[in-house]
Design a protein around this motif. Structure first.
Motif, PDB file in Angstrom:
ATOM      1  N   ALA A  21       0.828  -1.211   0.000  1.00  0.00           N
ATOM      2  CA  ALA A  21       0.000   0.000   0.000  1.00  0.00           C
ATOM      3  C   ALA A  21       0.862   1.261   0.000  1.00  0.00           C
ATOM      4  CB  ALA A  21      -0.942  -0.014   1.205  1.00  0.00           C
ATOM      5  N   PHE A  22       1.873   1.310   0.864  1.00  0.00           N
ATOM      6  CA  PHE A  22       2.743   2.490   0.935  1.00  0.00           C
ATOM      7  C   PHE A  22       3.489   2.681  -0.378  1.00  0.00           C
ATOM      8  CE2 PHE A  22       3.421   1.624   5.772  1.00  0.00           C
ATOM      9  CZ  PHE A  22       2.119   2.029   6.040  1.00  0.00           C
ATOM     10  N   ASP A  23       3.938   1.590  -0.963  1.00  0.00           N
ATOM     11  CA  ASP A  23       4.688   1.646  -2.216  1.00  0.00           C
ATOM     12  C   ASP A  23       3.805   2.150  -3.359  1.00  0.00           C
ATOM     13  OD1 ASP A  23       7.121   1.086  -3.742  1.00  0.00           O
ATOM     14  OD2 ASP A  23       6.013  -0.598  -4.601  1.00  0.00           O
ATOM     15  N   ARG A  24       2.561   1.722  -3.367  1.00  0.00           N
ATOM     16  CA  ARG A  24       1.645   2.083  -4.448  1.00  0.00           C
ATOM     17  C   ARG A  24       1.065   3.487  -4.269  1.00  0.00           C
ATOM     18  NH1 ARG A  24      -1.669  -2.276  -4.581  1.00  0.00           N
ATOM     19  NH2 ARG A  24      -2.736  -1.489  -2.753  1.00  0.00           N
ATOM     20  N   SER A  25       0.616   3.809  -3.039  1.00  0.00           N
ATOM     21  CA  SER A  25      -0.156   5.039  -2.838  1.00  0.00           C
ATOM     22  C   SER A  25       0.504   6.072  -1.948  1.00  0.00           C
ATOM     23  CB  SER A  25      -1.514   4.686  -2.214  1.00  0.00           C
ATOM     24  OG  SER A  25      -2.179   3.711  -2.969  1.00  0.00           O
ATOM     25  N   GLY A  26       1.597   5.705  -1.300  1.00  0.00           N
ATOM     26  CA  GLY A  26       2.194   6.597  -0.316  1.00  0.00           C
ATOM     27  C   GLY A  26       1.588   6.349   1.051  1.00  0.00           C
ATOM     28  N   MET A  58       6.387   1.899  10.982  1.00  0.00           N
ATOM     29  CA  MET A  58       7.642   1.641  11.690  1.00  0.00           C
ATOM     30  C   MET A  58       8.063   0.185  11.523  1.00  0.00           C
ATOM     31  SD  MET A  58       6.908   4.004  15.040  1.00  0.00           S
ATOM     32  CE  MET A  58       8.387   3.569  15.927  1.00  0.00           C
ATOM     33  N   ALA A  59       7.088  -0.728  11.509  1.00  0.00           N
ATOM     34  CA  ALA A  59       7.408  -2.149  11.307  1.00  0.00           C
ATOM     35  C   ALA A  59       7.945  -2.392   9.895  1.00  0.00           C
ATOM     36  CB  ALA A  59       6.178  -3.007  11.568  1.00  0.00           C
ATOM     37  N   VAL A  60       7.370  -1.703   8.904  1.00  0.00           N
ATOM     38  CA  VAL A  60       7.870  -1.811   7.527  1.00  0.00           C
ATOM     39  C   VAL A  60       9.313  -1.313   7.477  1.00  0.00           C
ATOM     40  CG1 VAL A  60       7.666  -0.857   5.181  1.00  0.00           C
ATOM     41  CG2 VAL A  60       5.625  -1.699   6.381  1.00  0.00           C
ATOM     42  N   GLU A  61       9.550  -0.165   8.091  1.00  0.00           N
ATOM     43  CA  GLU A  61      10.896   0.410   8.093  1.00  0.00           C
ATOM     44  C   GLU A  61      11.895  -0.503   8.807  1.00  0.00           C
ATOM     45  OE1 GLU A  61      11.650   5.083   7.731  1.00  0.00           O
ATOM     46  OE2 GLU A  61      11.153   4.410   9.729  1.00  0.00           O
ATOM     47  N   GLU A  62      11.498  -1.077   9.938  1.00  0.00           N
ATOM     48  CA  GLU A  62      12.391  -1.983  10.682  1.00  0.00           C
ATOM     49  C   GLU A  62      12.700  -3.240   9.878  1.00  0.00           C
ATOM     50  OE1 GLU A  62      10.288  -2.593  14.346  1.00  0.00           O
ATOM     51  OE2 GLU A  62      10.606  -0.518  14.986  1.00  0.00           O
ATOM     52  N   SER A  63      11.688  -3.781   9.215  1.00  0.00           N
ATOM     53  CA  SER A  63      11.897  -4.972   8.384  1.00  0.00           C
ATOM     54  C   SER A  63      12.826  -4.652   7.214  1.00  0.00           C
ATOM     55  CB  SER A  63      10.545  -5.489   7.885  1.00  0.00           C
ATOM     56  OG  SER A  63      10.703  -6.674   7.167  1.00  0.00           O
ATOM     57  N   ALA A  64      12.615  -3.491   6.604  1.00  0.00           N
ATOM     58  CA  ALA A  64      13.477  -3.059   5.498  1.00  0.00           C
ATOM     59  C   ALA A  64      14.906  -2.822   5.986  1.00  0.00           C
ATOM     60  CB  ALA A  64      12.910  -1.800   4.851  1.00  0.00           C
ATOM     61  N   GLY A 108      11.252   4.024   0.465  1.00  0.00           N
ATOM     62  CA  GLY A 108      10.316   5.043  -0.009  1.00  0.00           C
ATOM     63  C   GLY A 108       9.775   5.925   1.100  1.00  0.00           C
ATOM     64  N   LEU A 109       9.630   5.388   2.294  1.00  0.00           N
ATOM     65  CA  LEU A 109       9.120   6.199   3.400  1.00  0.00           C
ATOM     66  C   LEU A 109      10.024   7.401   3.676  1.00  0.00           C
ATOM     67  CD1 LEU A 109       7.823   3.453   5.864  1.00  0.00           C
ATOM     68  CD2 LEU A 109       6.454   5.206   4.712  1.00  0.00           C
ATOM     69  N   ALA A 110      11.305   7.253   3.429  1.00  0.00           N
ATOM     70  CA  ALA A 110      12.240   8.368   3.655  1.00  0.00           C
ATOM     71  C   ALA A 110      11.930   9.558   2.751  1.00  0.00           C
ATOM     72  CB  ALA A 110      13.673   7.918   3.435  1.00  0.00           C
ATOM     73  N   ALA A 111      11.365   9.286   1.579  1.00  0.00           N
ATOM     74  CA  ALA A 111      11.055  10.358   0.631  1.00  0.00           C
ATOM     75  C   ALA A 111       9.601  10.810   0.729  1.00  0.00           C
ATOM     76  CB  ALA A 111      11.356   9.877  -0.790  1.00  0.00           C
ATOM     77  N   ASP A 112       8.840  10.204   1.627  1.00  0.00           N
ATOM     78  CA  ASP A 112       7.421  10.511   1.773  1.00  0.00           C
ATOM     79  C   ASP A 112       7.258  11.653   2.767  1.00  0.00           C
ATOM     80  OD1 ASP A 112       4.655  10.497   2.464  1.00  0.00           O
ATOM     81  OD2 ASP A 112       4.509   8.395   1.836  1.00  0.00           O
ATOM     82  N   ALA A 113       6.776  12.786   2.290  1.00  0.00           N
ATOM     83  CA  ALA A 113       6.646  13.974   3.140  1.00  0.00           C
ATOM     84  C   ALA A 113       5.660  13.778   4.282  1.00  0.00           C
ATOM     85  CB  ALA A 113       6.223  15.170   2.291  1.00  0.00           C
ATOM     86  N   THR A 114       4.765  12.798   4.161  1.00  0.00           N
ATOM     87  CA  THR A 114       3.777  12.577   5.219  1.00  0.00           C
ATOM     88  C   THR A 114       4.279  11.617   6.288  1.00  0.00           C
ATOM     89  OG1 THR A 114       2.700  10.773   4.005  1.00  0.00           O
ATOM     90  CG2 THR A 114       1.883  13.013   3.615  1.00  0.00           C
ATOM     91  N   TRP A 115       5.433  11.017   6.075  1.00  0.00           N
ATOM     92  CA  TRP A 115       6.015  10.096   7.055  1.00  0.00           C
ATOM     93  C   TRP A 115       6.909  10.897   7.969  1.00  0.00           C
ATOM     94  CZ3 TRP A 115       5.191   5.900   9.466  1.00  0.00           C
ATOM     95  CH2 TRP A 115       6.219   5.189  10.099  1.00  0.00           C
ATOM     96  N   MET A 116       6.635  10.907   9.251  1.00  0.00           N
ATOM     97  CA  MET A 116       7.322  11.815  10.171  1.00  0.00           C
ATOM     98  C   MET A 116       8.426  11.171  10.995  1.00  0.00           C
ATOM     99  SD  MET A 116       6.137  14.516   9.331  1.00  0.00           S
ATOM    100  CE  MET A 116       4.881  15.713   9.142  1.00  0.00           C
ATOM    101  N   GLU A 117       8.693   9.898  10.805  1.00  0.00           N
ATOM    102  CA  GLU A 117       9.762   9.262  11.567  1.00  0.00           C
ATOM    103  C   GLU A 117      11.116   9.699  11.008  1.00  0.00           C
ATOM    104  OE1 GLU A 117       9.348   7.436  14.404  1.00  0.00           O
ATOM    105  OE2 GLU A 117       7.276   8.062  14.147  1.00  0.00           O
ATOM    106  N   ASP A 118      12.144   9.569  11.808  1.00  0.00           N
ATOM    107  CA  ASP A 118      13.465  10.068  11.415  1.00  0.00           C
ATOM    108  C   ASP A 118      14.378   8.993  10.832  1.00  0.00           C
ATOM    109  OD1 ASP A 118      15.376  12.065  11.097  1.00  0.00           O
ATOM    110  OD2 ASP A 118      16.329  11.569  13.003  1.00  0.00           O
ATOM    111  N   VAL A 119      13.929   7.752  10.764  1.00  0.00           N
ATOM    112  CA  VAL A 119      14.774   6.685  10.224  1.00  0.00           C
ATOM    113  C   VAL A 119      14.853   6.857   8.710  1.00  0.00           C
ATOM    114  CG1 VAL A 119      15.009   4.198   9.930  1.00  0.00           C
ATOM    115  CG2 VAL A 119      14.143   5.126  12.076  1.00  0.00           C
ATOM    116  N   SER A 120      16.042   6.783   8.158  1.00  0.00           N
ATOM    117  CA  SER A 120      16.193   6.883   6.714  1.00  0.00           C
ATOM    118  C   SER A 120      17.173   5.819   6.240  1.00  0.00           C
ATOM    119  CB  SER A 120      16.694   8.264   6.302  1.00  0.00           C
ATOM    120  OG  SER A 120      16.995   8.256   4.922  1.00  0.00           O
TER     121      SER A 120
END
Length: 196
Positions: A21-26, A58-64, A108-120
């Protein structure tokens, strides 16, 4: 034990569905309903595993991040040819970004302006590239006139660009693009071996 295995599988399916979902729609446009439906579970099951969409992100980011750690697990100091290791690892990362939606969504979350976590994950990759080029410099494999930060930026941008272009143009092969990049770049950054 079967109940635990099922819970682990459900959690992994939810992470994967969120990544799709995040990959397709943000991040902002992805709904929990869409994510639970994609995982084939009820919204109650989703909320049992994750308290919010942010927790899923956050779980997606941790898995990635774990997938990226596996890709860069061989430290450059332990590789006999750091520049070759950099080339090979950049190809592995590009291929995995193409194949693994969780890894791709995490980046992709790192480039998503609506994602507010600091992990990149791009910062993690950039740091690994810097470490590898520093090892190459120590071993006199990197040309002394190459500024490390310029090379780090070029390599990071090449991997990001190859992956991004490959997503939007089916005729663009990230693997081919990186090969072309390295064919051009490697002779420029490699230290010349003196002939006798």
């Amino acid at each position: 034990m079967a109940k635990q295995d099922r819970a682990v599988r459900t959690r992994q399916e939810l992470i994967r569905s969120a990544a799709v979902a995040f990959d397709r729609s943000g991040y902002a446009l992805s709904s929990l309903t869409e994510i639970s439906r994609g995982a084939g579970v009820s919204s109650g099951a989703l909320h049992f595993h994750f308290s919010s969409k942010q927790a899923l992100g956050m779980a997606v980011e941790e898995s990635a991040a774990r997938a990226l750690a596996d890709i860069v697990a061989v430290h450059a100091r332990h590789h006999p040819a750091p520049l070759q290791h950099l080339v090979e690892t950049s190809h592995v990362l590009a291929r995995r970004l193409d194949e693994d939606v969780v890894l791709r969504a995490g980046f992709g979350l790192a480039a998503d302006a609506t994602w507010m976590e600091d992990v990149s994950l791009w910062r993690t990759w950039r740091s690994w590239v810097r470490t590898t080029l520093t090892s190459a410099r120590r071993e006199a494999a990197l040309s002394p006139d190459v500024p490390i930060e310029d090379a780090v930026s070029a390599v990071t941008a090449a991997v990001v660009g190859a992956q991004a272009l490959g997503r939007f143009d089916v005729e663009w092969s990230p693997e081919y693009a990186l090969t072309q990049f390295w064919n051009l770049m490697l002779p420029r950054i490699s230290a010349m071996v003196p002939t006798e």
